[in-house]
Motif scaffolding. Structure first.
Motif, PDB file in Angstrom:
ATOM      1  N   VAL A   6       0.822  -1.217   0.000  1.00  0.00           N
ATOM      2  CA  VAL A   6       0.000   0.000   0.000  1.00  0.00           C
ATOM      3  C   VAL A   6       0.855   1.265   0.000  1.00  0.00           C
ATOM      4  O   VAL A   6       0.483   2.272  -0.613  1.00  0.00           O
ATOM      5  CB  VAL A   6      -1.033   0.001   1.149  1.00  0.00           C
ATOM      6  N   CYS A   9       1.781   1.875  -3.499  1.00  0.00           N
ATOM      7  CA  CYS A   9       0.593   2.345  -4.223  1.00  0.00           C
ATOM      8  C   CYS A   9       0.362   3.830  -3.947  1.00  0.00           C
ATOM      9  O   CYS A   9       0.071   4.597  -4.872  1.00  0.00           O
ATOM     10  CB  CYS A   9      -0.632   1.538  -3.814  1.00  0.00           C
ATOM     11  N   LYS A  10       0.499   4.238  -2.691  1.00  0.00           N
ATOM     12  CA  LYS A  10       0.316   5.649  -2.338  1.00  0.00           C
ATOM     13  C   LYS A  10       1.353   6.525  -3.035  1.00  0.00           C
ATOM     14  O   LYS A  10       1.037   7.589  -3.560  1.00  0.00           O
ATOM     15  CB  LYS A  10       0.418   5.848  -0.822  1.00  0.00           C
ATOM     16  N   PHE A  13       0.516   6.668  -6.790  1.00  0.00           N
ATOM     17  CA  PHE A  13      -0.748   7.367  -7.004  1.00  0.00           C
ATOM     18  C   PHE A  13      -0.540   8.873  -6.877  1.00  0.00           C
ATOM     19  O   PHE A  13      -1.038   9.653  -7.692  1.00  0.00           O
ATOM     20  CB  PHE A  13      -1.815   6.893  -6.010  1.00  0.00           C
ATOM     21  N   CYS A  56       2.116  11.016   0.418  1.00  0.00           N
ATOM     22  CA  CYS A  56       0.711  10.630   0.327  1.00  0.00           C
ATOM     23  C   CYS A  56       0.298  10.086   1.682  1.00  0.00           C
ATOM     24  O   CYS A  56       1.056   9.367   2.331  1.00  0.00           O
ATOM     25  CB  CYS A  56       0.540   9.565  -0.752  1.00  0.00           C
ATOM     26  N   ASN A  58      -3.346   8.965   4.280  1.00  0.00           N
ATOM     27  CA  ASN A  58      -4.784   8.747   4.360  1.00  0.00           C
ATOM     28  C   ASN A  58      -5.473  10.036   4.752  1.00  0.00           C
ATOM     29  O   ASN A  58      -4.930  10.844   5.498  1.00  0.00           O
ATOM     30  CB  ASN A  58      -5.123   7.664   5.379  1.00  0.00           C
ATOM     31  N   VAL A  95      -5.573  10.657   0.417  1.00  0.00           N
ATOM     32  CA  VAL A  95      -6.419   9.671  -0.245  1.00  0.00           C
ATOM     33  C   VAL A  95      -7.387   9.079   0.775  1.00  0.00           C
ATOM     34  O   VAL A  95      -7.103   9.063   1.971  1.00  0.00           O
ATOM     35  CB  VAL A  95      -5.585   8.537  -0.901  1.00  0.00           C
ATOM     36  N   LYS A  99      -8.338   1.774  -0.466  1.00  0.00           N
ATOM     37  CA  LYS A  99      -7.667   1.930  -1.762  1.00  0.00           C
ATOM     38  C   LYS A  99      -8.663   1.900  -2.925  1.00  0.00           C
ATOM     39  O   LYS A  99      -8.478   2.602  -3.913  1.00  0.00           O
ATOM     40  CB  LYS A  99      -6.606   0.838  -1.917  1.00  0.00           C
ATOM     41  N   ASN A 100      -9.729   1.117  -2.792  1.00  0.00           N
ATOM     42  CA  ASN A 100     -10.752   1.047  -3.848  1.00  0.00           C
ATOM     43  C   ASN A 100     -11.432   2.386  -4.093  1.00  0.00           C
ATOM     44  O   ASN A 100     -12.053   2.591  -5.138  1.00  0.00           O
ATOM     45  CB  ASN A 100     -11.824   0.016  -3.491  1.00  0.00           C
ATOM     46  N   TRP A 102      -9.860   5.380  -4.133  1.00  0.00           N
ATOM     47  CA  TRP A 102      -8.932   6.392  -4.641  1.00  0.00           C
ATOM     48  C   TRP A 102      -9.305   6.886  -6.029  1.00  0.00           C
ATOM     49  O   TRP A 102      -9.023   8.014  -6.390  1.00  0.00           O
ATOM     50  CB  TRP A 102      -7.508   5.863  -4.700  1.00  0.00           C
TER      51      TRP A 102
END
Length: 159
Positions: A6, A9-10, A13, A56, A58, A95, A99-100, A102
Motif C-alpha cells: 500500500v 501504491c500511495k 498514485f 501521500c 490517508n 487519499v 484503496k478502492n 482512490w
C-alpha cells in the motif's frame, strides 16, 4: 486486487495525481528515480523548474485549516537549504482510507480522489532537529491547475 504494498501504491498514485495536473496545465514532469537530494519530481517549463518532494497520506479525520506532516530532517534541510537556486515544495496528496475509493471510474471518465496540497519548503529555515521536522501544509494551498500555474509563474519571477 493486486499485491503491491500500500505504501508503494500511495507513492505512485500521488505521482500520477501531480502528473495529471501538470500536463493539464502544460508543464512537463520528470520523475527522479534516485532521491539523493530530497526531490521526487521536477516540474518543468523549458529551462524553468520547481523541485517537489511527494508524500501521500490517508485522509485525515481532523478537518482543520492545515495538515501537519513530519518530514525527515535530512530531506527537510535539503529542501530548505538557503543556497538553493530552485524553489522546493512539499506536495501532500490525501487519499481515502480504502484503496478502492482512490479512483472513481464511470462513463464520464476517471476521477482521482481526494486532494493535494503544497507547502513551499525553500522559504523555510533549516532545522537542527535530529529525526523529523513537522511541516504545516495549509489546506487553502490546494493543488489545482491554477495553483500549479501560480507556483511556476512565481518561480519565473512574474509574481
Amino acid at each position: 486486487m493486486g499485491n503491491l504494498d500500500v505504501s508503494a501504491c500511495k507513492e505512485w498514485f500521488s505521482v500520477a495525481y501531480v502528473e495529471a495536473l501538470s500536463y493539464a496545465a502544460g508543464y512537463a514532469v520528470t520523475v527522479v528515480h534516485v532521491d539523493h537530494f530530497g526531490v521526487d519530481l521536477e516540474i518543468r517549463d523549458r529551462a524553468l523548474r520547481v523541485d517537489v518532494q511527494m508524500k501521500c497520506m490517508n485522509e485525515s479525520d481532523v478537518k482543520g485549516d492545515h495538515i501537519s506532516y513530519d518530514l525527515d530532517t535530512r530531506t527537510y534541510n535539503l529542501l530548505s537549504d538557503p543556497g538553493r537556486n530552485v524553489p522546493a515544495y512539499l506536495f501532500v496528496v490525501e487519499v481515502p482510507e480504502a484503496k478502492n475509493d482512490w479512483v472513481l471510474s464511470n462513463s464520464e471518465g476517471i476521477h482521482l480522489r481526494r486532494c493535494g496540497y503544497y507547502a513551499k519548503i525553500s522559504a523555510l529555515e533549516p532545522t537542527a532537529n535530529k529525526a523529523t521536522k513537522a511541516v504545516r501544509v495549509a489546506r487553502e494551498n490546494r493543488l489545482t491547475i491554477k495553483s500549479l500555474d501560480r507556483l511556476m509563474r512565481e518561480a519565473r519571477g512574474e509574481l
